[in-house]
Design a protein around this motif. Structure first.
Motif, PDB file in Angstrom:
ATOM      1  N   ASP A 129       0.868  -1.173   0.000  1.00 36.89           N
ATOM      2  CA  ASP A 129       0.000   0.000   0.000  1.00 36.89           C
ATOM      3  C   ASP A 129       0.912   1.232   0.000  1.00 36.89           C
ATOM      4  OD1 ASP A 129       0.851   0.344   2.704  1.00 36.89           O
ATOM      5  OD2 ASP A 129      -0.824  -0.866   3.419  1.00 36.89           O
ATOM      6  N   TYR A 130       0.321   2.412   0.079  1.00 37.38           N
ATOM      7  CA  TYR A 130       1.103   3.646  -0.004  1.00 37.38           C
ATOM      8  C   TYR A 130       2.180   3.707   1.070  1.00 37.38           C
ATOM      9  CZ  TYR A 130       2.196   8.653  -0.059  1.00 37.38           C
ATOM     10  OH  TYR A 130       2.857   9.855  -0.097  1.00 37.38           O
ATOM     11  N   SER A 131       1.817   3.390   2.303  1.00 41.63           N
ATOM     12  CA  SER A 131       2.762   3.521   3.427  1.00 41.63           C
ATOM     13  C   SER A 131       3.905   2.519   3.336  1.00 41.63           C
ATOM     14  CB  SER A 131       2.027   3.344   4.759  1.00 41.63           C
ATOM     15  OG  SER A 131       1.109   4.388   4.973  1.00 41.63           O
ATOM     16  N   THR A 132       3.588   1.252   3.030  1.00 44.01           N
ATOM     17  CA  THR A 132       4.649   0.246   2.979  1.00 44.01           C
ATOM     18  C   THR A 132       5.578   0.491   1.800  1.00 44.01           C
ATOM     19  OG1 THR A 132       3.145  -1.247   1.795  1.00 44.01           O
ATOM     20  CG2 THR A 132       3.329  -1.539   4.167  1.00 44.01           C
ATOM     21  N   LYS A 143      14.692  -5.691   4.770  1.00 49.23           N
ATOM     22  CA  LYS A 143      14.254  -6.920   4.109  1.00 49.23           C
ATOM     23  C   LYS A 143      12.810  -6.744   3.647  1.00 49.23           C
ATOM     24  CE  LYS A 143      14.163 -11.937   4.903  1.00 49.23           C
ATOM     25  NZ  LYS A 143      14.085 -12.993   5.939  1.00 49.23           N
ATOM     26  N   SER A 144      12.597  -6.788   2.342  1.00 47.23           N
ATOM     27  CA  SER A 144      11.256  -6.584   1.798  1.00 47.23           C
ATOM     28  C   SER A 144      11.182  -7.146   0.392  1.00 47.23           C
ATOM     29  CB  SER A 144      10.904  -5.090   1.760  1.00 47.23           C
ATOM     30  OG  SER A 144      11.528  -4.446   0.653  1.00 47.23           O
ATOM     31  N   PHE A 159       7.232  -5.446 -10.832  1.00 50.69           N
ATOM     32  CA  PHE A 159       7.071  -4.452  -9.774  1.00 50.69           C
ATOM     33  C   PHE A 159       6.344  -3.188 -10.228  1.00 50.69           C
ATOM     34  CE2 PHE A 159      10.727  -7.079  -8.884  1.00 50.69           C
ATOM     35  CZ  PHE A 159      10.579  -7.399  -7.547  1.00 50.69           C
ATOM     36  N   LYS A 160       6.104  -3.057 -11.523  1.00 47.33           N
ATOM     37  CA  LYS A 160       5.490  -1.835 -12.054  1.00 47.33           C
ATOM     38  C   LYS A 160       4.156  -1.510 -11.402  1.00 47.33           C
ATOM     39  CE  LYS A 160       7.427  -1.089 -16.669  1.00 47.33           C
ATOM     40  NZ  LYS A 160       7.165  -1.173 -18.127  1.00 47.33           N
ATOM     41  N   ALA A 161       3.349  -2.536 -11.197  1.00 45.63           N
ATOM     42  CA  ALA A 161       2.007  -2.318 -10.649  1.00 45.63           C
ATOM     43  C   ALA A 161       2.059  -1.701  -9.260  1.00 45.63           C
ATOM     44  CB  ALA A 161       1.236  -3.630 -10.611  1.00 45.63           C
ATOM     45  N   PHE A 162       3.121  -1.984  -8.505  1.00 44.98           N
ATOM     46  CA  PHE A 162       3.235  -1.435  -7.149  1.00 44.98           C
ATOM     47  C   PHE A 162       3.246   0.091  -7.157  1.00 44.98           C
ATOM     48  CE2 PHE A 162       5.727  -5.378  -5.505  1.00 44.98           C
ATOM     49  CZ  PHE A 162       4.558  -6.111  -5.530  1.00 44.98           C
ATOM     50  N   TYR A 191       4.590  -4.998   7.859  1.00 45.33           N
ATOM     51  CA  TYR A 191       3.831  -3.761   7.699  1.00 45.33           C
ATOM     52  C   TYR A 191       3.765  -2.904   8.959  1.00 45.33           C
ATOM     53  CZ  TYR A 191       2.372  -7.127   4.198  1.00 45.33           C
ATOM     54  OH  TYR A 191       2.371  -8.098   3.236  1.00 45.33           O
ATOM     55  N   VAL A 192       4.278  -3.404  10.054  1.00 49.47           N
ATOM     56  CA  VAL A 192       4.168  -2.670  11.323  1.00 49.47           C
ATOM     57  C   VAL A 192       4.968  -1.382  11.300  1.00 49.47           C
ATOM     58  CG1 VAL A 192       4.785  -2.731  13.766  1.00 49.47           C
ATOM     59  CG2 VAL A 192       3.600  -4.681  12.739  1.00 49.47           C
ATOM     60  N   GLU A 193       6.250  -1.476  11.020  1.00 49.56           N
ATOM     61  CA  GLU A 193       7.110  -0.292  11.068  1.00 49.56           C
ATOM     62  C   GLU A 193       6.696   0.753  10.040  1.00 49.56           C
ATOM     63  OE1 GLU A 193      11.892   0.555  11.698  1.00 49.56           O
ATOM     64  OE2 GLU A 193      11.162  -1.443  11.185  1.00 49.56           O
ATOM     65  N   ALA A 194       6.243   0.296   8.874  1.00 48.86           N
ATOM     66  CA  ALA A 194       5.839   1.218   7.805  1.00 48.86           C
ATOM     67  C   ALA A 194       4.632   2.057   8.198  1.00 48.86           C
ATOM     68  CB  ALA A 194       5.533   0.433   6.532  1.00 48.86           C
ATOM     69  N   ASN A 195       3.787   1.529   9.076  1.00 49.54           N
ATOM     70  CA  ASN A 195       2.559   2.227   9.470  1.00 49.54           C
ATOM     71  C   ASN A 195       2.640   2.888  10.841  1.00 49.54           C
ATOM     72  OD1 ASN A 195       0.196   1.649   7.434  1.00 49.54           O
ATOM     73  ND2 ASN A 195       1.350  -0.259   7.585  1.00 49.54           N
TER      74      ASN A 195
END
Length: 379
Positions: A129-132, A143-144, A159-162, A191-195
């Motif tokens: 999503d936008y935040s991650t 690591k992602s 990865f384009k769709a992201f 997703y924890v740290e990103a949000n």
């Protein structure tokens, strides 16, 4: 409580629905069956007419020329027709920022309609999503699933769709969620740290897993240790499949008389499940910090899974003995871990038992449903 669940992702909302129903709540799930996966739904809004073969070729030509897929419009319109049935719920929860999977403008319109017709609105942070996406770009060493792209930008097709999540049109959806939603819930540690800095971040809830449906059998190694690798061409680089393939080549030569390796590449889901049920060891993904739904289901069946199990996961659950193998995009490391298991088959059985016990303790669908109820009431 009346609950509306919008969108589906690897049976997450289905398992949550099952837990809520057992607790006596009323639940409606509207989503996309996702092709061959055939997710159970109360209302299905996936495109119907634009999936006819006669329209496939002109649809593909238009997409190549203008990067626009008319199936998205049909998806949005079919969802729109359900709106009269999607009112007066205590909670509406979206699977992510693009739950309907239509155009950004239509997505925002439908989201506003649902928010105005129901009491509380929540969003799950699961997948990109936008935040991650923003967080991964700002922290490329984290690591992602974007790390393969940072290493080799030539693999951009996957990865384009992201990057649509960073567009101006999508950012309006993100801003609306920050302004109007009651909360955002992270479903695993990727997703924890990103949000965490988002004012609407409510916290972390593990994915619910219906342990009654997923039967666990003790891993019996009669002759050979069976290792399974399932490949999807749409997420080949994101999951680090190349590292698993190279590691398996070495393992096959090193232990040809002790292992059986099954590799399934983009096959129908029922065939995939039949093959993976035979396995003792399942290779899932190498770029995650926590387990995705595929890994959790395999762990529930008592398999040894190579997946995400980074320090934040181990510390949160206070794990002292491994319930899965933390996979890394490192061939030598993967070979060493696989070799240890092959040479110590009793450890395969032990990890499989601990994996099942872990799922029952931390991911049981009724226990997790109660956590959601508490979150919804408090935010």
């Amino acid at each position: 409580m009346r609950v509306l669940l919008v969108g589906e992702y690897s049976l997450l909302h289905n398992s949550l629905k099952e837990g809520l129903l057992e607790l006596g709540h009323e639940v409606v799930l509207i989503g996309n069956k996702d092709g061959f996966r055939k997710y159970p739904l109360d209302y299905n809004y996936e495109p119907k007419y634009l999936n006819f073969k006669i329209l496939t070729i002109p649809r593909k030509i238009i997409y190549r020329l203008f990067k626009f897929d008319f199936a998205g419009l049909e998806t949005g319109f079919r969802f729109f027709l359900f709106l009269p049935k999607l009112q007066n719920f205590d909670v509406v929860q979206f699977i992510n920022e693009a739950s309907v999977k239509t155009t950004s403008g239509f997505e925002l319109y439908l989201m506003k309609k649902l928010c105005s017709a129901n009491k509380k609105a929540f969003m799950l942070s699961t997948g990109i999503d936008y935040s991650t996406l923003t967080y991964y770009i700002e922290n490329p060493s984290k690591k992602s699933i974007l790390q393969p792209y940072f290493t080799n930008p030539k693999e951009d097709k996957e990865f384009k769709a992201f990057y649509a999540y960073l567009s101006k049109s999508h950012s309006k959806i993100h801003d609306f969620i920050k302004e109007k939603f009651n909360g955002i819930i992270a479903t695993d540690f990727d997703y924890v740290e990103a949000n965490s800095k988002n004012p609407k971040y409510s916290g972390f809830i593990p994915c619910p897993v219906n342990t009654k449906k997923l039967i666990s059998k003790e891993l019996v190694i009669a002759e050979k240790i069976i290792i399974f690798l399932g490949i999807s061409k749409w997420s080949y680089h994101q999951k680090g499949i190349l590292f698993f393939e190279k590691a398996l080549d070495i393992i096959q030569k090193k232990y040809s008389d002790r292992v059986e390796i099954i590799i399934a590449n983009t096959i129908p889901y029922p065939v995939y499940i039949e093959l993976y049920n035979k396995a003792h060891i399942l290779l899932d993904q190498a770029y995650s910090c926590d387990q995705g739904y595929n890994a959790l289901e395999a762990m529930a069946k008592g398999k040894v899974v190579f997946t995400g199990a980074e320090s934040e996961f181990m510390e949160y659950y206070k794990i002292s003995e491994r319930v899965c193998i933390n996979a890394l995009p490192d061939v030598d490391y993967l070979v060493a871990e696989l070799s240890f298991l092959i040479e110590n088959p009793t450890e395969i059985t032990a990890i499989g038992k601990r994996a099942r016990a872990f799922i029952e303790k931390e991911h049981d669908y009724i226990k997790v449903a109660k956590q959601y109820l508490d979150f919804w009431k408090n935010f």
